[in-house]
Design a protein around this motif. Sequence first.
Motif, PDB file in Angstrom:
ATOM      1  N   GLU A 270     -59.892  35.031  60.990  1.00  0.00           N
ATOM      2  CA  GLU A 270     -58.903  35.202  59.923  1.00  0.00           C
ATOM      3  C   GLU A 270     -59.609  34.748  58.656  1.00  0.00           C
TER       4      GLU A 270
ATOM      5  N   SER B 103     -49.970  40.973  59.354  1.00  0.00           N
ATOM      6  CA  SER B 103     -48.551  40.722  59.177  1.00  0.00           C
ATOM      7  C   SER B 103     -48.184  41.504  57.924  1.00  0.00           C
TER       8      SER B 103
ATOM      9  N   PHE C 201     -54.228  37.902  54.646  1.00  0.00           N
ATOM     10  CA  PHE C 201     -54.348  37.166  53.379  1.00  0.00           C
ATOM     11  C   PHE C 201     -54.976  38.000  52.262  1.00  0.00           C
TER      12      PHE C 201
ATOM     13  N   ASP D  99     -57.759  39.213  61.412  1.00  0.00           N
ATOM     14  CA  ASP D  99     -56.424  39.181  60.796  1.00  0.00           C
ATOM     15  C   ASP D  99     -56.662  39.292  59.292  1.00  0.00           C
TER      16      ASP D  99
ATOM     17  N   THR E  93     -50.428  32.301  65.728  1.00  0.00           N
ATOM     18  CA  THR E  93     -51.498  32.915  66.528  1.00  0.00           C
ATOM     19  C   THR E  93     -52.078  31.885  67.487  1.00  0.00           C
TER      20      THR E  93
ATOM     21  N   ILE F 103     -39.759  41.967  57.948  1.00  0.00           N
ATOM     22  CA  ILE F 103     -40.752  41.434  58.880  1.00  0.00           C
ATOM     23  C   ILE F 103     -41.409  42.621  59.570  1.00  0.00           C
TER      24      ILE F 103
ATOM     25  N   TYR G 160     -53.712  31.290  61.703  1.00  0.00           N
ATOM     26  CA  TYR G 160     -52.261  31.178  61.561  1.00  0.00           C
ATOM     27  C   TYR G 160     -51.691  30.399  62.759  1.00  0.00           C
TER      28      TYR G 160
ATOM     29  N   ILE H 185     -50.272  41.192  66.952  1.00  0.00           N
ATOM     30  CA  ILE H 185     -51.358  40.374  67.508  1.00  0.00           C
ATOM     31  C   ILE H 185     -51.255  40.344  69.034  1.00  0.00           C
TER      32      ILE H 185
HETATM   33  C1  LIG Z   1     -47.327  35.510  58.690  1.00  0.00           C
HETATM   34  C2  LIG Z   1     -48.622  35.667  59.376  1.00  0.00           C
HETATM   35  C3  LIG Z   1     -48.695  36.125  60.702  1.00  0.00           C
HETATM   36  C4  LIG Z   1     -47.452  36.396  61.543  1.00  0.00           C
HETATM   37  O1  LIG Z   1     -46.741  37.476  61.057  1.00  0.00           O
HETATM   38  P1  LIG Z   1     -45.140  37.681  61.261  1.00  0.00           P
HETATM   39  O2  LIG Z   1     -44.897  38.947  60.521  1.00  0.00           O
HETATM   40  O3  LIG Z   1     -44.468  36.483  60.672  1.00  0.00           O
HETATM   41  O4  LIG Z   1     -44.894  37.790  62.723  1.00  0.00           O
HETATM   42  C5  LIG Z   1     -49.953  36.296  61.266  1.00  0.00           C
HETATM   43  N1  LIG Z   1     -51.072  36.024  60.569  1.00  0.00           N
HETATM   44  C6  LIG Z   1     -51.034  35.568  59.298  1.00  0.00           C
HETATM   45  C7  LIG Z   1     -52.311  35.288  58.590  1.00  0.00           C
HETATM   46  C8  LIG Z   1     -49.821  35.372  58.662  1.00  0.00           C
HETATM   47  O5  LIG Z   1     -49.791  34.917  57.397  1.00  0.00           O
END
Ligand SMILES: *Cc1c(COP(=O)(O)O)cnc(C)c1O
Length: 379
Positions: A141, A192, A173, A170, A101, A204, A98, A78
Amino acid sequence: MRFSTKAIRLGQQPDPHNGSIVVPVYQSVNFKFQEVGTIPEFEYSRTGNPTRTAFEQCLASLEEADYGLAFGSGMAAIDALLSILRPGDHVVSSEHIYGGTFRLFEKVYRPRGIEFTYVETTRTEAFAQAMRPNTKIVWIETPANPLLQLVDVRAVAEIAHAGGAVLAADNTFASPYFQRPLTQGADIIAHSTTKFISGHSDVIGGAVVTHNKELYEAVKFYQNNAGAIPGPWDCWLSLRGLKTLAVRMRQHAANAQAVAEFLQDHPQVEETIYPGLPTHPQHDLAKRQMDGFGAVVTFRLKGGLEQVRSFVKPLQIFLFAESLGGVESLVSHPTTMSHAPLTPEERAKSGITDGTIRLSVGIEDIEDLLEDLDRALAH
Ligand SMILES: *Cc1c(COP(=O)(O)O)cnc(C)c1O
């Protein structure tokens, strides 16, 4: 090639040297130049690594994108996407995003001279009203965390483009199996990959995918300079996860639908929120823009913190933990976990009550999941 075939084969040709079926972990920093004056495909692993490239190409193809870039985390992805912003630029964002974010926007980018306006996630007109001549990115998102509001991707893409901005989504989900925003007008996607794409709660990672060459080159330039890359092992694990994305998502969604229907009828439950329920206010939009409704089910328990405590305690299959998207079912409590940094007023404004519980429904046997919930709700 179709979705599952691409997930298993695209970018993953057998190794030309010995025929290895699986893309190897290229645990190498550097690659040999053939002779003076030639530039090999790979030279240095911050810039590019063959295991990473395989993962990037495969993921990009699943999003109907031409370009993919993998990162060391979703937040790194991001951040790299936001690197296209310059001081004085403006971002319109849906308000339910998130938490990490939001923090990146407010605590890192705002002090650098970027302006942000947050609009009601479900109100398309609000996006249009918030546009300014300096709006560079519209950020969405969908479905949002944790109350699963949807953004109408097509409508908001038109608004962004009419204002000369790019639509960034994003897509964590839904995952590309259930939703491909680039085919609905979005310009660039962040993931993510920690969640459904890797899918096993053991790595990760993040990614940016796009079909826009200019955006790709800008984000790639930033990645090569700032260096937030994933290691080859993490790329290998994520690529392995990707191969089973389709079967996992089908099972996640079937289980989530059954869990949502079970909760909806339970006397201890005040409200069940899942885009796959006809009672979801945007069920029709979900049917239009998604191919399935995902794995996250949110519900409101009757009562408050005390009731939440006695619900969580007896759970044996659902694990009490943050995150989502792994094969195992998780339960989280936004008030005391993901949304704890907010004031009670801010939480109330975003619709998060003390009784709100978020489930990430895994792919275990549904009978075990329902028995677990039934037992916990009886306490
Ligand atoms: C977990 C998540 C993130 C961040 O991702 P990381 O891999 O934890 O850095 C960003 N956006 C959404 C919707 C998330 O669920």
